[in-house]
Scaffold this active site. Sequence first.
Site, PDB file in Angstrom:
ATOM      1  N   GLN A 108      17.896  47.889 -45.413  1.00 43.99           N
ATOM      2  CA  GLN A 108      16.863  47.382 -46.320  1.00 43.99           C
ATOM      3  C   GLN A 108      15.642  46.968 -45.508  1.00 43.99           C
ATOM      4  OE1 GLN A 108      18.970  44.584 -49.355  1.00 43.99           O
ATOM      5  NE2 GLN A 108      20.344  44.805 -47.635  1.00 43.99           N
ATOM      6  N   ALA A 155      17.819  41.964 -43.631  1.00 42.26           N
ATOM      7  CA  ALA A 155      16.907  41.213 -42.775  1.00 42.26           C
ATOM      8  C   ALA A 155      17.629  40.411 -41.685  1.00 42.26           C
ATOM      9  CB  ALA A 155      16.051  40.291 -43.632  1.00 42.26           C
ATOM     10  N   ASP A 171      11.337  47.260 -40.497  1.00 39.20           N
ATOM     11  CA  ASP A 171      10.758  47.001 -39.173  1.00 39.20           C
ATOM     12  C   ASP A 171      10.929  48.139 -38.165  1.00 39.20           C
ATOM     13  OD1 ASP A 171      13.476  46.749 -38.335  1.00 39.20           O
ATOM     14  OD2 ASP A 171      13.444  44.608 -38.792  1.00 39.20           O
ATOM     15  N   THR A 188      16.845  38.985 -37.375  1.00 37.44           N
ATOM     16  CA  THR A 188      16.430  37.603 -37.074  1.00 37.44           C
ATOM     17  C   THR A 188      16.569  37.311 -35.579  1.00 37.44           C
ATOM     18  OG1 THR A 188      18.617  36.806 -37.689  1.00 37.44           O
ATOM     19  CG2 THR A 188      16.908  36.619 -39.362  1.00 37.44           C
ATOM     20  N   ASN A 209      28.064  38.208 -41.578  1.00 37.24           N
ATOM     21  CA  ASN A 209      26.888  37.505 -42.105  1.00 37.24           C
ATOM     22  C   ASN A 209      26.976  36.016 -41.789  1.00 37.24           C
ATOM     23  OD1 ASN A 209      24.567  38.428 -43.799  1.00 37.24           O
ATOM     24  ND2 ASN A 209      25.121  36.624 -44.982  1.00 37.24           N
ATOM     25  N   HIS A 264      13.841  50.665 -48.079  1.00 38.35           N
ATOM     26  CA  HIS A 264      12.588  50.006 -48.484  1.00 38.35           C
ATOM     27  C   HIS A 264      11.379  50.487 -47.676  1.00 38.35           C
ATOM     28  CE1 HIS A 264      15.252  46.578 -50.256  1.00 38.35           C
ATOM     29  NE2 HIS A 264      15.159  47.618 -51.045  1.00 38.35           N
ATOM     30  N   PHE A 281      14.498  36.325 -45.502  1.00 43.66           N
ATOM     31  CA  PHE A 281      13.986  35.618 -46.679  1.00 43.66           C
ATOM     32  C   PHE A 281      14.746  34.322 -46.938  1.00 43.66           C
ATOM     33  CE2 PHE A 281      11.961  39.325 -49.267  1.00 43.66           C
ATOM     34  CZ  PHE A 281      10.942  39.375 -48.336  1.00 43.66           C
ATOM     35  N   ARG A 282      16.107  34.401 -46.845  1.00 46.42           N
ATOM     36  CA  ARG A 282      16.893  33.319 -47.444  1.00 46.42           C
ATOM     37  C   ARG A 282      17.608  32.401 -46.465  1.00 46.42           C
ATOM     38  NH1 ARG A 282      16.730  37.747 -50.451  1.00 46.42           N
ATOM     39  NH2 ARG A 282      16.001  37.523 -52.576  1.00 46.42           N
TER      40      ARG A 282
HETATM   41  P1  NAD Z   1      17.933  37.977 -47.054  1.00 49.44           P
HETATM   42  O1  NAD Z   1      16.934  37.145 -46.366  1.00 49.44           O
HETATM   43  O2  NAD Z   1      18.094  37.836 -48.531  1.00 49.44           O
HETATM   44  O3  NAD Z   1      19.374  37.692 -46.421  1.00 49.44           O
HETATM   45  C1  NAD Z   1      19.590  37.721 -45.047  1.00 49.44           C
HETATM   46  C2  NAD Z   1      21.034  37.295 -44.807  1.00 49.44           C
HETATM   47  O4  NAD Z   1      21.290  37.466 -43.432  1.00 49.44           O
HETATM   48  C3  NAD Z   1      21.308  35.841 -45.159  1.00 49.44           C
HETATM   49  O5  NAD Z   1      22.530  35.759 -45.876  1.00 49.44           O
HETATM   50  C4  NAD Z   1      21.425  35.156 -43.783  1.00 49.44           C
HETATM   51  O6  NAD Z   1      22.326  34.077 -43.793  1.00 49.44           O
HETATM   52  C5  NAD Z   1      21.931  36.295 -42.942  1.00 49.44           C
HETATM   53  N1  NAD Z   1      21.571  36.214 -41.523  1.00 49.44           N
HETATM   54  C6  NAD Z   1      20.417  35.757 -40.954  1.00 49.44           C
HETATM   55  N2  NAD Z   1      20.445  35.914 -39.627  1.00 49.44           N
HETATM   56  C7  NAD Z   1      21.659  36.458 -39.335  1.00 49.44           C
HETATM   57  C8  NAD Z   1      22.291  36.863 -38.132  1.00 49.44           C
HETATM   58  N3  NAD Z   1      21.691  36.707 -36.938  1.00 49.44           N
HETATM   59  N4  NAD Z   1      23.525  37.404 -38.206  1.00 49.44           N
HETATM   60  C9  NAD Z   1      24.157  37.547 -39.404  1.00 49.44           C
HETATM   61  N5  NAD Z   1      23.620  37.178 -40.566  1.00 49.44           N
HETATM   62  C10 NAD Z   1      22.376  36.661 -40.543  1.00 49.44           C
HETATM   63  O7  NAD Z   1      17.673  39.489 -46.640  1.00 49.44           O
HETATM   64  P2  NAD Z   1      18.061  40.837 -47.393  1.00 49.44           P
HETATM   65  O8  NAD Z   1      19.398  40.718 -48.030  1.00 49.44           O
HETATM   66  O9  NAD Z   1      17.844  41.912 -46.413  1.00 49.44           O
HETATM   67  O10 NAD Z   1      16.977  40.941 -48.576  1.00 49.44           O
HETATM   68  C11 NAD Z   1      15.592  40.625 -48.418  1.00 49.44           C
HETATM   69  C12 NAD Z   1      14.621  41.788 -48.608  1.00 49.44           C
HETATM   70  O11 NAD Z   1      13.438  41.633 -47.799  1.00 49.44           O
HETATM   71  C13 NAD Z   1      15.168  43.091 -48.133  1.00 49.44           C
HETATM   72  O12 NAD Z   1      14.525  44.127 -48.759  1.00 49.44           O
HETATM   73  C14 NAD Z   1      14.778  43.051 -46.654  1.00 49.44           C
HETATM   74  O13 NAD Z   1      14.890  44.197 -45.961  1.00 49.44           O
HETATM   75  C15 NAD Z   1      13.341  42.562 -46.736  1.00 49.44           C
HETATM   76  N6  NAD Z   1      12.967  41.921 -45.448  1.00 49.44           N
HETATM   77  C16 NAD Z   1      12.952  42.733 -44.348  1.00 49.44           C
HETATM   78  C17 NAD Z   1      12.671  42.210 -43.103  1.00 49.44           C
HETATM   79  C18 NAD Z   1      12.699  43.147 -41.916  1.00 49.44           C
HETATM   80  O14 NAD Z   1      12.372  44.325 -42.039  1.00 49.44           O
HETATM   81  N7  NAD Z   1      13.107  42.680 -40.742  1.00 49.44           N
HETATM   82  C19 NAD Z   1      12.406  40.840 -42.969  1.00 49.44           C
HETATM   83  C20 NAD Z   1      12.396  40.021 -44.130  1.00 49.44           C
HETATM   84  C21 NAD Z   1      12.709  40.604 -45.382  1.00 49.44           C
END
Ligand code: NAD
Length: 241
Positions: A106, A27, A109, A31, A216, A124, A38-39
């Site tokens: 994962q 995710a 989008d 961003t 990250n 996913h 999520f986190r």
């Molecule tokens: P997560 O939210 O658990 O972790 C995201 C990580 O990315 C965090 O450690 C954060 O510090 C880091 N991060 C945020 N912005 C960043 C940037 N600009 N550059 C570098 N690092 C950055 O997400 P996850 O590990 O992907 O797990 C969550 C689940 O929910 C997954 O299945 C995910 O794909 C899904 N999800 C998907 C979307 C999407 O499709 N865009 C959005 C939200 C959640």
Amino acid sequence: MQDFEAAVQNLRRILAASRRAVFFGGAGVSTESGIPDFRSQDGLYRQKYKYPPERILSHSFFMEHTEEFYEFYREKMLCLNAEPNAAHKKLAQWEKEGRLAAVVTQNIDGLHQKAGSKNVFELHGSIWRNRCMRCGMPYPVQRIAKGGGVPRCPCGGTVKPDVVLYEEPLDQAVLDGAVRAISAADTLIIGGTSLNVYPAAGLVEFFRGGNVVVVNRGAPAKDMRGVYFIDAKIGELFSAL
Ligand code: NAD
């Protein structure tokens, strides 16, 4: 700043020597396109909902509270107007140049494909595919976004997004393709993921090549000893490459 410059130089060197790198992302890659993860600090976990996102995005919640699921899903997951950022675009460019063999994501989008990446394993699933649970007919995502309540197929069945909800298994063909790509990679770049969500996070264990780079904001959950960790915004870093 010196660290950032050093990271740019090191990544350039690693990529110049790579012929079948694989990118494994989450995710955090999106961003900078305005889609919350999520986190992070402004991630979905820090916002106030009646249930945590992992509960709402679970199979049982979908079946039992379909209307509430769609309320959250429309508001937070259906980002149809989001555009690829520098990270998505750079990965597509590397694939074209023959350095990058695949993107394993994962994310749901579709922004990697929108940026031009072809070999994308969507662990996913995708918000862009939706079908009726009763007759299997595809249903346009735009109609889900525009409508209210639970989207219904003309046959009367409930429409379900082709995204893997918690409690659901991953698609075996996608999983196999991702494992094959990671096992054959010479460089693995992991970016924008907390590596908290399994089985997806476990796939990085299949890597047998030389370089593992993690880009990250903050260290991921997994033990990262022996990897090259760059604490940076992935879009900012990749746009400097
Ligand atoms: P997560 O939210 O658990 O972790 C995201 C990580 O990315 C965090 O450690 C954060 O510090 C880091 N991060 C945020 N912005 C960043 C940037 N600009 N550059 C570098 N690092 C950055 O997400 P996850 O590990 O992907 O797990 C969550 C689940 O929910 C997954 O299945 C995910 O794909 C899904 N999800 C998907 C979307 C999407 O499709 N865009 C959005 C939200 C959640």
